[in-house]
Scaffold this motif. Structure first.
Motif, mmCIF file in Angstrom:
data_model
loop_
_atom_site.group_PDB
_atom_site.id
_atom_site.type_symbol
_atom_site.label_atom_id
_atom_site.label_comp_id
_atom_site.label_asym_id
_atom_site.label_seq_id
_atom_site.Cartn_x
_atom_site.Cartn_y
_atom_site.Cartn_z
ATOM 1 N N ALA A 1 0.862 -0.791 -0.313
ATOM 2 C CA ALA A 1 -0.065 -0.168 -0.203
ATOM 3 C C ALA A 1 0.501 1.499 0.387
ATOM 4 C CB ALA A 1 -1.256 0.290 1.082
ATOM 5 N N ALA A 2 1.949 0.630 0.779
ATOM 6 C CA ALA A 2 2.940 2.279 0.653
ATOM 7 C C ALA A 2 3.437 3.016 -1.071
ATOM 8 C CB ALA A 2 3.919 2.161 2.081
ATOM 9 N N VAL A 3 4.121 1.306 -0.992
ATOM 10 C CA VAL A 3 4.891 1.586 -1.864
ATOM 11 C C VAL A 3 3.685 2.062 -3.612
ATOM 12 C CG1 VAL A 3 5.398 -0.285 -4.246
ATOM 13 C CG2 VAL A 3 6.334 -0.260 -1.443
ATOM 14 N N LEU A 4 1.906 1.756 -3.225
ATOM 15 C CA LEU A 4 1.523 2.281 -4.347
ATOM 16 C C LEU A 4 0.616 3.770 -4.367
ATOM 17 C CD1 LEU A 4 -0.386 1.562 -6.660
ATOM 18 C CD2 LEU A 4 -1.940 1.358 -5.230
ATOM 19 N N ALA A 5 1.324 4.046 -3.217
ATOM 20 C CA ALA A 5 0.621 5.345 -2.413
ATOM 21 C C ALA A 5 2.005 6.422 -2.849
ATOM 22 C CB ALA A 5 0.791 5.654 -1.240
ATOM 23 N N THR A 6 3.627 5.612 -3.028
ATOM 24 C CA THR A 6 4.439 6.541 -3.282
ATOM 25 C C THR A 6 4.024 6.446 -4.839
ATOM 26 O OG1 THR A 6 5.881 5.736 -1.937
ATOM 27 C CG2 THR A 6 6.435 6.495 -3.675
ATOM 28 N N ARG A 7 3.836 5.801 -6.018
ATOM 29 C CA ARG A 7 3.803 5.833 -7.140
ATOM 30 C C ARG A 7 2.563 6.991 -7.878
ATOM 31 N NH1 ARG A 7 4.272 -0.731 -9.582
ATOM 32 N NH2 ARG A 7 5.995 -0.581 -8.801
ATOM 33 N N ILE A 8 1.048 6.866 -7.115
ATOM 34 C CA ILE A 8 0.580 7.724 -7.270
ATOM 35 C C ILE A 8 0.905 9.455 -7.490
ATOM 36 C CG2 ILE A 8 -1.143 8.910 -5.900
ATOM 37 C CD1 ILE A 8 -2.248 5.460 -5.384
#
Length: 155
Positions: free
Chosen positions: A145-152
């Motif tokens: 979830a943190a990795v996806l948030a970073t990508r967003i």
């Protein structure tokens, strides 16, 4: 029903709570302190990436007004992504998504309230009503979830 709980004082304050740092871009929210061991992994990942965040405990079933207010005011406070953990029915990610236009990432959590080891939460997150999207990561996968948030944030 008082103020939403913040992260326990036993660990160093997240970047967002340090006055000398930038305002938080990501919120990490959960329904109960019992979900902290899973959700703090998202905090650690964001901290390693240098992304400011805040951590809140928002009991969706016990204080829905606080959840609504938090979600409705998230953009005004500078948040850009919300990561919402849920060890039961995905009520928290759903309530957050219903009250903000920010991206919401749901983290299903296996725990004592989970009927199917977290897969009940995963199914609930994946089956949000039309117009209320919540991205889903795997059970207990707060790091993703943190990795996806970073990508967003970097899109």
């Amino acid at each position: 029903m008082g103020e939403p709980e913040t992260a326990p004082a036993s660990r160093p304050a997240p970047l967002a709570e340090r006055s000398d740092e930038q305002p938080p871009a990501v919120a990490i929210v959960m329904s109960s302190r019992s979900e902290m061991p899973v959700m703090e992994k998202a905090a650690q990942e964001l901290e390693e990436r240098g992304i400011a965040f805040e951590v809140k405990v928002l009991p969706a079933h016990h204080d829905p007004d606080a959840v609504r207010d938090y979600a409705r005011n998230a953009r005004e406070r500078g948040l850009r992504v919300i990561i919402a953990g849920s060890s039961y029915s995905a009520t928290l990610p759903a309530m957050i998504a219903a009250n903000t236009d920010l991206p919401v990432i749901g983290v299903p959590i296996s725990g004592p309230h989970s009927i199917a080891g977290g897969f009940d939460g995963l199914a609930a997150i994946a089956q949000m009503p039309p117009g209320m999207p919540v991205a889903a990561v795997g059970v207990n996968q707060a790091i993703n979830a943190a990795v996806l948030a970073t990508r967003i944030l970097h899109a």
